[in-house]
Design a protein around this motif. Structure first.
Motif, PDB file in Angstrom:
ATOM      1  N   LEU A  75     -86.619 -59.325  26.396  1.00 18.88           N
ATOM      2  CA  LEU A  75     -87.876 -59.125  26.020  1.00 18.88           C
ATOM      3  C   LEU A  75     -87.965 -57.532  25.067  1.00 18.88           C
ATOM      4  CD1 LEU A  75     -90.733 -60.230  26.229  1.00 18.88           C
ATOM      5  CD2 LEU A  75     -91.461 -58.501  27.519  1.00 18.88           C
ATOM      6  N   ILE A  76     -86.989 -56.678  25.673  1.00 19.87           N
ATOM      7  CA  ILE A  76     -86.984 -55.263  24.931  1.00 19.87           C
ATOM      8  C   ILE A  76     -86.346 -55.569  23.706  1.00 19.87           C
ATOM      9  CG2 ILE A  76     -85.948 -53.079  25.299  1.00 19.87           C
ATOM     10  CD1 ILE A  76     -86.573 -53.513  28.356  1.00 19.87           C
ATOM     11  N   ILE A  77     -85.187 -56.152  23.739  1.00 23.11           N
ATOM     12  CA  ILE A  77     -84.329 -56.444  22.427  1.00 23.11           C
ATOM     13  C   ILE A  77     -85.262 -57.085  21.647  1.00 23.11           C
ATOM     14  CG2 ILE A  77     -82.531 -57.632  21.461  1.00 23.11           C
ATOM     15  CD1 ILE A  77     -81.062 -57.529  24.320  1.00 23.11           C
ATOM     16  N   ILE A  78     -86.168 -58.167  22.076  1.00 23.99           N
ATOM     17  CA  ILE A  78     -86.709 -58.884  20.773  1.00 23.99           C
ATOM     18  C   ILE A  78     -87.882 -57.860  20.082  1.00 23.99           C
ATOM     19  CG2 ILE A  78     -88.686 -60.684  20.604  1.00 23.99           C
ATOM     20  CD1 ILE A  78     -86.301 -61.934  20.985  1.00 23.99           C
ATOM     21  N   LEU A  79     -88.514 -56.932  21.338  1.00 21.01           N
ATOM     22  CA  LEU A  79     -89.534 -56.214  20.741  1.00 21.01           C
ATOM     23  C   LEU A  79     -89.052 -55.052  19.797  1.00 21.01           C
ATOM     24  CD1 LEU A  79     -92.490 -55.615  21.851  1.00 21.01           C
ATOM     25  CD2 LEU A  79     -91.920 -53.929  22.819  1.00 21.01           C
ATOM     26  N   THR A  80     -87.877 -54.539  20.173  1.00 21.36           N
ATOM     27  CA  THR A  80     -87.100 -53.356  19.539  1.00 21.36           C
ATOM     28  C   THR A  80     -86.933 -54.009  18.110  1.00 21.36           C
ATOM     29  OG1 THR A  80     -85.983 -52.646  21.336  1.00 21.36           O
ATOM     30  CG2 THR A  80     -85.097 -51.915  19.453  1.00 21.36           C
ATOM     31  N   PHE A  81     -86.322 -55.364  18.108  1.00 21.57           N
ATOM     32  CA  PHE A  81     -86.114 -55.858  16.713  1.00 21.57           C
ATOM     33  C   PHE A  81     -87.142 -56.133  15.698  1.00 21.57           C
ATOM     34  CE2 PHE A  81     -85.121 -59.623  14.112  1.00 21.57           C
ATOM     35  CZ  PHE A  81     -84.085 -59.598  13.467  1.00 21.57           C
TER      36      PHE A  81
ATOM     37  N   TYR B  34     -86.847 -50.528  35.233  1.00 20.02           N
ATOM     38  CA  TYR B  34     -85.921 -49.949  34.175  1.00 20.02           C
ATOM     39  C   TYR B  34     -86.468 -50.164  32.825  1.00 20.02           C
ATOM     40  CZ  TYR B  34     -82.600 -51.191  38.060  1.00 20.02           C
ATOM     41  OH  TYR B  34     -82.114 -51.235  39.259  1.00 20.02           O
ATOM     42  N   GLY B  35     -85.888 -49.372  31.941  1.00 17.54           N
ATOM     43  CA  GLY B  35     -86.220 -49.615  30.447  1.00 17.54           C
ATOM     44  C   GLY B  35     -87.269 -48.765  29.978  1.00 17.54           C
ATOM     45  N   PRO B  36     -87.821 -48.905  28.833  1.00 17.86           N
ATOM     46  CA  PRO B  36     -88.554 -47.923  27.956  1.00 17.86           C
ATOM     47  C   PRO B  36     -89.960 -47.554  28.478  1.00 17.86           C
ATOM     48  CG  PRO B  36     -88.769 -49.934  26.776  1.00 17.86           C
ATOM     49  CD  PRO B  36     -87.790 -50.179  27.954  1.00 17.86           C
ATOM     50  N   TYR B 118     -84.068 -43.349  22.953  1.00 14.35           N
ATOM     51  CA  TYR B 118     -84.451 -43.205  21.661  1.00 14.35           C
ATOM     52  C   TYR B 118     -82.828 -43.268  20.902  1.00 14.35           C
ATOM     53  CZ  TYR B 118     -85.473 -41.295  16.905  1.00 14.35           C
ATOM     54  OH  TYR B 118     -85.708 -41.063  15.714  1.00 14.35           O
ATOM     55  N   TYR B 119     -81.845 -42.682  21.250  1.00 11.92           N
ATOM     56  CA  TYR B 119     -80.651 -42.533  20.515  1.00 11.92           C
ATOM     57  C   TYR B 119     -79.640 -44.025  20.799  1.00 11.92           C
ATOM     58  CZ  TYR B 119     -81.760 -37.884  19.040  1.00 11.92           C
ATOM     59  OH  TYR B 119     -82.448 -36.916  18.371  1.00 11.92           O
ATOM     60  N   ALA B 120     -79.457 -44.043  22.336  1.00 14.48           N
ATOM     61  CA  ALA B 120     -78.669 -45.181  22.486  1.00 14.48           C
ATOM     62  C   ALA B 120     -79.115 -46.492  22.482  1.00 14.48           C
ATOM     63  CB  ALA B 120     -78.143 -44.743  23.987  1.00 14.48           C
ATOM     64  N   TYR B 121     -80.213 -46.722  22.809  1.00 24.26           N
ATOM     65  CA  TYR B 121     -80.827 -47.987  22.834  1.00 24.26           C
ATOM     66  C   TYR B 121     -81.649 -48.457  21.546  1.00 24.26           C
ATOM     67  CZ  TYR B 121     -78.911 -48.366  27.353  1.00 24.26           C
ATOM     68  OH  TYR B 121     -77.998 -48.382  28.515  1.00 24.26           O
ATOM     69  N   GLY B 122     -81.723 -47.358  20.786  1.00 20.95           N
ATOM     70  CA  GLY B 122     -82.770 -47.634  19.444  1.00 20.95           C
ATOM     71  C   GLY B 122     -84.199 -48.218  19.612  1.00 20.95           C
ATOM     72  N   VAL B 123     -84.725 -47.728  20.675  1.00 24.39           N
ATOM     73  CA  VAL B 123     -86.427 -48.161  20.862  1.00 24.39           C
ATOM     74  C   VAL B 123     -86.967 -47.609  19.783  1.00 24.39           C
ATOM     75  CG1 VAL B 123     -88.096 -48.014  22.430  1.00 24.39           C
ATOM     76  CG2 VAL B 123     -85.708 -48.303  23.379  1.00 24.39           C
ATOM     77  N   PRO B 124     -87.633 -48.617  18.985  1.00 23.41           N
ATOM     78  CA  PRO B 124     -88.238 -47.900  17.776  1.00 23.41           C
ATOM     79  C   PRO B 124     -89.591 -47.045  17.957  1.00 23.41           C
ATOM     80  CG  PRO B 124     -88.704 -50.287  18.128  1.00 23.41           C
ATOM     81  CD  PRO B 124     -87.969 -49.791  19.326  1.00 23.41           C
ATOM     82  N   MET B 125     -89.570 -46.167  18.798  1.00 21.69           N
ATOM     83  CA  MET B 125     -90.767 -45.392  18.724  1.00 21.69           C
ATOM     84  C   MET B 125     -90.155 -43.882  18.318  1.00 21.69           C
ATOM     85  SD  MET B 125     -92.521 -46.546  22.050  1.00 21.69           S
ATOM     86  CE  MET B 125     -91.271 -46.465  23.352  1.00 21.69           C
ATOM     87  N   SER B 126     -91.173 -42.999  18.063  1.00 21.29           N
ATOM     88  CA  SER B 126     -90.478 -41.671  17.718  1.00 21.29           C
ATOM     89  C   SER B 126     -89.993 -41.065  19.087  1.00 21.29           C
ATOM     90  CB  SER B 126     -91.589 -40.888  17.216  1.00 21.29           C
ATOM     91  OG  SER B 126     -92.442 -40.497  18.235  1.00 21.29           O
ATOM     92  N   LEU B 127     -88.845 -40.134  18.851  1.00 18.15           N
ATOM     93  CA  LEU B 127     -88.265 -39.553  19.862  1.00 18.15           C
ATOM     94  C   LEU B 127     -89.369 -38.977  21.163  1.00 18.15           C
ATOM     95  CD1 LEU B 127     -85.791 -38.793  21.374  1.00 18.15           C
ATOM     96  CD2 LEU B 127     -85.836 -36.498  19.966  1.00 18.15           C
TER      97      LEU B 127
END
Lengths: 266, 161
Positions: A75-81, B34-36, B118-127
């Motif tokens: 889910l996180i991968i999809i969301l990020t994508f 786990y996770g963002p 932010y840096y490693a997993y590229g979660v697309p929110m601002s830092l």
């Protein structure tokens, strides 16, 4: 409720990867993670993917099994994508109402998703093909040089072993305590997040008391058997670097070389 | 001398059991562990260094073990473990001021785990947004659960002896 929890992801086997020295596997995994951050282009990911696929094939861990481990983060991968694809400005390719997909957005989205997937599969392969116990042995051995500056390597590894051993016991204990408290009228399922958090205290206190009782008994039992820390301790299955380990290190260095060369020249 | 040795073994075993409790709680109550958008109930245990120094290695190893078993693999294990260790040392230093004890795990994890996402997993929110979401989860588990836990556990101090 606690029955369907699988602990760890170790997939039993006897492949070359399983038989590698845990120290080599830990270092190789770290090298792979570093390599993924060195790579800045898709051909680089292609090389990394091929290397990873080869290791998976040799390890004989079924791909289905590996993908099942990916499920919680799918889910996180999809969301990020999706977010990457729609949020980044640039040359517009497709317009859907107020949403637009840009070339740069699409590139970043695919790039990040590929890296994330490779990162997660690569690092979970370590725990898939190594018994938790030999993993802690490997960590202890790798930390040994740090003993000089006062890092208690043996003790930390022993703690990991004991912690892994007692997780199932404590899971059962938690289950028992929850049922006992529910029988007394405790309610874990209603209320807002703060209330729910507070409701966990009647679980945590008995859990602590029971865990510290176990600690007391175990420390006494270890003392009675003359446990005295890591010095001069022998093992039933010692770690020894063999031929396959040397081959694995050479392959790893080759892979790193190719990735770095790709970054510099392509 | 003999007494000292026994206390040492017991110290490490207590730390090991604290690690086991941390990992167990992360797994049982772990759907958001786990996770963002993390909300790790086990982080409430970060108040333990105020009660016993065994809590410092205990939380460090507990976080590493939980992350070994979790889906994010080795990076999470090293960075998460390191952040927890740093926070535990700071909490231990603040043990005389109970209200500040849960603060280091909130701040350190927000910064370290936020940057990792932010840096490693590229979660697309601002830092800052990454740090804020992690910090918010930590705030709830450390203050709404951790602080009362600290208050109650300090009544049972004899179990840590």
């Amino acid at each position: 409720m606690l029955r369907d929890i699988t602990l760890g992801q170790y997939y039993p086997g006897n492949s070359v990867i399983h038989r590698l020295d845990p120290r080599v596997k830990i270092i190789a995994t770290m090298a792979f993670i570093v390599a993924l951050f060195v790579v800045k282009s898709f051909p680089g990911f292609g090389i990394s993917f091929l290397a990873l696929a080869a290791v998976i094939a040799v390890s004989k861990v079924p791909v289905k099994y590996i993908l099942r481990g990916l499920k919680p983060i799918f889910l996180i991968i999809i969301l990020t994508f999706m977010l990457n694809m729609f949020m980044i400005d640039g040359e517009v390719l497709i317009k859907l109402g107020f949403l637009h997909i840009t070339r740069e957005g699409l590139y970043t989205a695919v790039f990040m998703a590929v890296r994330l997937i490779l990162l997660i599969i690569g690092s979970s392969l370590l725990t898939l093909a190594t018994k938790p116990m030999s993993l802690t042995d490997g960590i202890e051995s790798l930390l040994k040089p740090l003993r000089r500056i006062g890092v208690p390597a043996h003790e930390l590894a022993m703690m990991m072993t004991i912690a892994l051993r007692f997780i199932p016991t404590l899971l059962e204990e938690t289950d028992k305590i929850m049922k006992a408290q529910q029988a007394r009228g405790a309610d874990f399922e209603t209320g807002n997040i703060f209330k729910r958090a507070k409701h966990l205290i009647p679980i945590l206190i008995p859990l602590f008391i029971s865990a510290f009782r176990i600690a007391q008994d175990m420390a006494m039992a270890m003392e009675a058997r003359c446990y005295r820390g890591g010095d001069n301790r022998t093992r039933m299955n010692g770690m020894k670097l063999g031929k396959i380990d040397v081959v694995a290190v050479i392959i790893m260095l080759l892979f790193l070389g190719v990735v770095v060369a790709e970054r510099i020249w392509l | 001398m003999k007494q000292l040795k026994t206390r040492q073994t017991k110290f490490w075993i207590q730390a090991a059991l604290i690690a086991a409790i941390y990992a167990t709680l992360t797994i049982v109550l772990g759907s958001f562990g786990y996770g963002p958008i993390q909300f790790r109930i086990a982080e409430a245990l970060t108040v333990l260094p105020a009660l016993t120094p065994a809590g410092i290695p205990g939380l460090f190893v507990g976080c590493m073990v939980a992350n070994i078993l979790g889906p994010y693999g080795m990076l999470d294990m090293i960075l998460g473990g390191g952040a927890t260790l740093l926070a535990a040392l700071m909490s231990y230093a603040l043990r005389k001021r109970p209200i500040l004890v849960p603060l280091p795990p909130v701040l350190v994890n927000a910064v370290v785990i936020g940057s990792m996402l932010y840096y490693a997993y590229g979660v697309p929110m601002s830092l800052l947004a990454c740090m804020a979401t992690v910090g918010l989860g930590q705030l709830v588990s450390c203050y709404a659960l951790g602080y009362p836990l600290l208050k109650i556990l300090s009544r049972y101090e004899n179990i840590f002896k």
